[in-house]
Design an enzyme around this catalytic site. Sequence first.
Site, PDB file in Angstrom:
ATOM      1  N   CYS A   1       0.742  -1.135  -0.147  1.00 22.30           N
ATOM      2  CA  CYS A   1       0.027   0.169  -0.205  1.00 22.30           C
ATOM      3  C   CYS A   1       0.858   1.209   0.022  1.00 22.30           C
ATOM      4  O   CYS A   1       0.404   2.585  -0.278  1.00 22.30           O
ATOM      5  CB  CYS A   1      -1.159   0.040   1.032  1.00 22.30           C
ATOM      6  SG  CYS A   1      -0.368   0.340   2.839  1.00 22.30           S
TER       7      CYS A   1
ATOM      8  N   LEU B   1       0.805   2.570   8.520  1.00 22.66           N
ATOM      9  CA  LEU B   1       0.662   3.903   7.856  1.00 22.66           C
ATOM     10  C   LEU B   1       1.202   5.039   8.601  1.00 22.66           C
ATOM     11  O   LEU B   1       1.045   4.937   9.942  1.00 22.66           O
ATOM     12  CB  LEU B   1      -0.823   4.370   7.631  1.00 22.66           C
ATOM     13  CG  LEU B   1      -1.464   3.414   6.765  1.00 22.66           C
ATOM     14  CD1 LEU B   1      -3.253   3.872   6.937  1.00 22.66           C
ATOM     15  CD2 LEU B   1      -1.245   3.282   5.631  1.00 22.66           C
TER      16      LEU B   1
ATOM     17  N   SER C   1       8.392   5.155  17.454  1.00 21.01           N
ATOM     18  CA  SER C   1       8.829   6.447  17.003  1.00 21.01           C
ATOM     19  C   SER C   1       9.139   7.516  18.124  1.00 21.01           C
ATOM     20  O   SER C   1       8.505   7.445  19.503  1.00 21.01           O
ATOM     21  CB  SER C   1       7.854   6.861  16.229  1.00 21.01           C
ATOM     22  OG  SER C   1       8.029   8.539  15.970  1.00 21.01           O
TER      23      SER C   1
ATOM     24  N   TYR D   1      -1.639   9.539  14.380  1.00 20.56           N
ATOM     25  CA  TYR D   1      -0.122   8.670  13.813  1.00 20.56           C
ATOM     26  C   TYR D   1       0.637   8.366  15.141  1.00 20.56           C
ATOM     27  O   TYR D   1       0.747   7.261  15.608  1.00 20.56           O
ATOM     28  CB  TYR D   1       0.613   9.265  12.839  1.00 20.56           C
ATOM     29  CG  TYR D   1       2.088   8.495  12.744  1.00 20.56           C
ATOM     30  CD1 TYR D   1       2.002   7.407  12.247  1.00 20.56           C
ATOM     31  CD2 TYR D   1       3.238   9.034  13.355  1.00 20.56           C
ATOM     32  CE1 TYR D   1       3.438   6.664  12.139  1.00 20.56           C
ATOM     33  CE2 TYR D   1       4.630   8.436  13.213  1.00 20.56           C
ATOM     34  CZ  TYR D   1       4.315   7.169  12.778  1.00 20.56           C
ATOM     35  OH  TYR D   1       5.714   6.792  12.708  1.00 20.56           O
TER      36      TYR D   1
ATOM     37  N   LYS E   1       1.258   4.747  17.673  1.00 22.61           N
ATOM     38  CA  LYS E   1       2.484   4.260  18.150  1.00 22.61           C
ATOM     39  C   LYS E   1       2.330   4.232  19.453  1.00 22.61           C
ATOM     40  O   LYS E   1       2.656   3.031  20.291  1.00 22.61           O
ATOM     41  CB  LYS E   1       3.528   5.082  17.841  1.00 22.61           C
ATOM     42  CG  LYS E   1       3.898   5.138  16.322  1.00 22.61           C
ATOM     43  CD  LYS E   1       4.240   3.853  15.902  1.00 22.61           C
ATOM     44  CE  LYS E   1       4.566   3.845  14.419  1.00 22.61           C
ATOM     45  NZ  LYS E   1       4.730   2.464  13.729  1.00 22.61           N
TER      46      LYS E   1
HETATM   47  P1  NAD Z   1       6.973   2.667   4.751  1.00 23.35           P
HETATM   48  O1  NAD Z   1       5.635   3.149   4.290  1.00 23.35           O
HETATM   49  O2  NAD Z   1       7.844   2.603   3.789  1.00 23.35           O
HETATM   50  O3  NAD Z   1       6.924   1.096   5.050  1.00 23.35           O
HETATM   51  C1  NAD Z   1       5.867   0.301   5.840  1.00 23.35           C
HETATM   52  C2  NAD Z   1       5.361  -0.815   5.062  1.00 23.35           C
HETATM   53  O4  NAD Z   1       4.237  -1.328   5.571  1.00 23.35           O
HETATM   54  C3  NAD Z   1       4.959  -0.528   3.500  1.00 23.35           C
HETATM   55  O5  NAD Z   1       5.873  -1.398   2.553  1.00 23.35           O
HETATM   56  C4  NAD Z   1       3.523  -0.679   3.441  1.00 23.35           C
HETATM   57  O6  NAD Z   1       3.179  -1.164   2.133  1.00 23.35           O
HETATM   58  C5  NAD Z   1       3.206  -1.750   4.496  1.00 23.35           C
HETATM   59  N1  NAD Z   1       1.994  -1.861   4.964  1.00 23.35           N
HETATM   60  C6  NAD Z   1       1.106  -0.920   5.640  1.00 23.35           C
HETATM   61  N2  NAD Z   1       0.110  -1.296   6.171  1.00 23.35           N
HETATM   62  C7  NAD Z   1      -0.009  -2.794   5.736  1.00 23.35           C
HETATM   63  C8  NAD Z   1      -1.119  -3.820   5.972  1.00 23.35           C
HETATM   64  N3  NAD Z   1      -1.931  -3.586   6.562  1.00 23.35           N
HETATM   65  N4  NAD Z   1      -0.586  -4.899   5.355  1.00 23.35           N
HETATM   66  C9  NAD Z   1       0.665  -5.222   4.953  1.00 23.35           C
HETATM   67  N5  NAD Z   1       1.616  -4.224   4.756  1.00 23.35           N
HETATM   68  C10 NAD Z   1       1.342  -2.941   5.178  1.00 23.35           C
HETATM   69  O7  NAD Z   1       7.320   3.120   6.006  1.00 23.35           O
HETATM   70  P2  NAD Z   1       8.851   3.116   6.679  1.00 23.35           P
HETATM   71  O8  NAD Z   1       9.465   4.557   6.736  1.00 23.35           O
HETATM   72  O9  NAD Z   1       9.458   1.859   6.304  1.00 23.35           O
HETATM   73  O10 NAD Z   1       8.402   2.774   8.372  1.00 23.35           O
HETATM   74  C11 NAD Z   1       8.373   1.442   8.778  1.00 23.35           C
HETATM   75  C12 NAD Z   1       7.604   1.595  10.127  1.00 23.35           C
HETATM   76  O11 NAD Z   1       8.553   2.517  10.960  1.00 23.35           O
HETATM   77  C13 NAD Z   1       6.374   2.083  10.049  1.00 23.35           C
HETATM   78  O12 NAD Z   1       5.587   1.720  11.267  1.00 23.35           O
HETATM   79  C14 NAD Z   1       6.416   3.556  10.699  1.00 23.35           C
HETATM   80  O13 NAD Z   1       5.508   4.098  11.250  1.00 23.35           O
HETATM   81  C15 NAD Z   1       7.948   3.529  11.504  1.00 23.35           C
HETATM   82  N6  NAD Z   1       8.663   4.602  11.761  1.00 23.35           N
HETATM   83  C16 NAD Z   1       9.150   5.273  10.616  1.00 23.35           C
HETATM   84  C17 NAD Z   1       9.724   6.459  10.631  1.00 23.35           C
HETATM   85  C18 NAD Z   1      10.397   7.094   9.272  1.00 23.35           C
HETATM   86  O14 NAD Z   1      10.604   8.460   9.551  1.00 23.35           O
HETATM   87  N7  NAD Z   1      10.331   6.638   8.308  1.00 23.35           N
HETATM   88  C19 NAD Z   1       9.906   6.949  11.784  1.00 23.35           C
HETATM   89  C20 NAD Z   1       9.580   6.302  12.955  1.00 23.35           C
HETATM   90  C21 NAD Z   1       8.815   5.197  12.955  1.00 23.35           C
END
Ligand code: NAD
Length: 342
Positions: free
Chosen positions: A34, A83, A124, A149, A153
Site C-alpha cells: 500500500c 501507515l 517512534s 499517527y 504508536k
Molecule cells: P513505509 O511506508 O516505507 O513501510 C511500511 C510498509 O508497511 C510499506 O511497505 C506498506 O506497504 C506496508 N503496510 C502498511 N500497512 C500494511 C498492511 N495492513 N498490510 C501489509 N503491509 C502494510 O514506512 P517506513 O518508513 O519503512 O516505516 C516503517 C515503520 O517504521 C512504520 O511503522 C513507521 O510508522 C515506523 N517509523 C518510521 C519513521 C520514518 O521516519 N520513516 C519514523 C518512526 C517510525
Amino acid sequence: MKILLAGGAGFIGSHTAVELLEAGHDVVVVDNYCNSSPRSLERVREITGKDMAVYEADVRDKEAVKNIFDREAVDCVIHFAGLKAVGESVEKPVEYYRNNIDTTLTLLECMKEAGVKRIVFSSSATVYGEENESPYVETMPRGSCSNPYGWTKAMMEQILTDTAHADPDMSVILLRYFNPIGAHESGKIGEDPQGIPNNLMPFVSQTAVGRRDKLTIFGGDYDTPDGTCLRDYIHVMDLANGHLKAVEYAADHKGVEIFNLGTGKPYSVLDIVNTFEKANGVPVPYVIGARRAGDLPSVYADASKAERILGWKTKRDLRDMCVDSWNWQKNNPNGFRDQDQS
Ligand code: NAD
Ligand code: UDP
C-alpha cells in the site's frame, strides 16, 4: 534465525532485510504494497545475492497471516507494517487506527497460535510527546502526541507491553526511531514516498533532482542556533543494523525493553540543506516559510542505552546520509516507478 518482516518492502524494512540476509538470517516478507513496491525486494535480492520468501497480503488478514505462520517456522517478527503520514492521520484518523492497531493485533494473535514469542516493533520518538525535553531517555514516561499517527504508536507500545506482561516467555523490543534518512550505499534501494513528500530529506533530494521547484523550510524563528528545528537524523543502514542487534538480543531476553535508535546529535534543517549541497555539489533552492503545526523545536535521543545493552552504535555521519540519499535519488529520479512502468 527465520525473521518475518511485516511491512518489509518499505523504506526501513527493505534496508533491514539487506542487513539480516547479510548476517546469515532467513527473511520472510509480508506486505500489501500500500506504500511500497515489490521492486524494492528484487533490489534486495540483487544487493545481497540471497533469496527470501515474499507474501503479498494485508497483515490485518488473519487467515492469510496464519497461513504464513503455518508454512514458515518463524523465530521472530519485526513489525514495520503501518501507515505513517502525520498530516494524513489527522484527516483520516479511523483509517490510521484501523490499519496500525489491527496489524498489531493480528500479528499478536497469529504469533500466539504459532508459539512465536519474540517481536521487535517500529515505534517512534513521537511517543515522548511535548511534555519531555530532549535528549529523550527511555525511562521518561510517554507524553501526549500531537496527531493520531503518534497515538497509534503509543497505543501499540501499550498493547505489546500488556501482551508481554501476560506471557512471561515473550520478548518485546520497542525501537523508538528518530529521523531515518539516507539509503543503501549501492543506490539500489531508498525512500520512495508517493506524491509530495512530507519528510524533509525526500523533499530536499527531489528538489535537487528537479522534481520540486524549491524547499520550504517550516519556520526560521525557533529558539535554536540558526532558528530552524533540530532533529536527530540517523542513516537508515545504521537503523537497519539496530534491528539486527535487537533481534539477536531478543533471542536471549524475556519481557519488554525499549531502545532509542538515534545518533544523539541534533542537526538543524539548514544543516541538512547546507551539508547536502556541499557534499553533492548540487543546489537546493529554498525559502523560509511559516512554522508547521505540531513541530517541536528540538528532538534528539540519548542513545546510550542501545550502545550499553545492544552494543549498537551509529557509524555513518550527516555527510554519508546526504551522499547516500542523493545517490539513490539521482539513480532513481522517480523512485521504483521507472521500472514499474516499463
Ligand atoms: P513505509 O511506508 O516505507 O513501510 C511500511 C510498509 O508497511 C510499506 O511497505 C506498506 O506497504 C506496508 N503496510 C502498511 N500497512 C500494511 C498492511 N495492513 N498490510 C501489509 N503491509 C502494510 O514506512 P517506513 O518508513 O519503512 O516505516 C516503517 C515503520 O517504521 C512504520 O511503522 C513507521 O510508522 C515506523 N517509523 C518510521 C519513521 C520514518 O521516519 N520513516 C519514523 C518512526 C517510525
Ligand atoms: N521540514 C521542512 N520542510 C519540509 C519538510 C520538513 O522544513 O518540507 C522540517 C520540519 O519542520 C522538521 C524537520 O524538517 O523540523 C524534519 O521533518 P520531518 O517531517 O522529516 O520529520 P519529523 O521530525 O517532523 O517527524
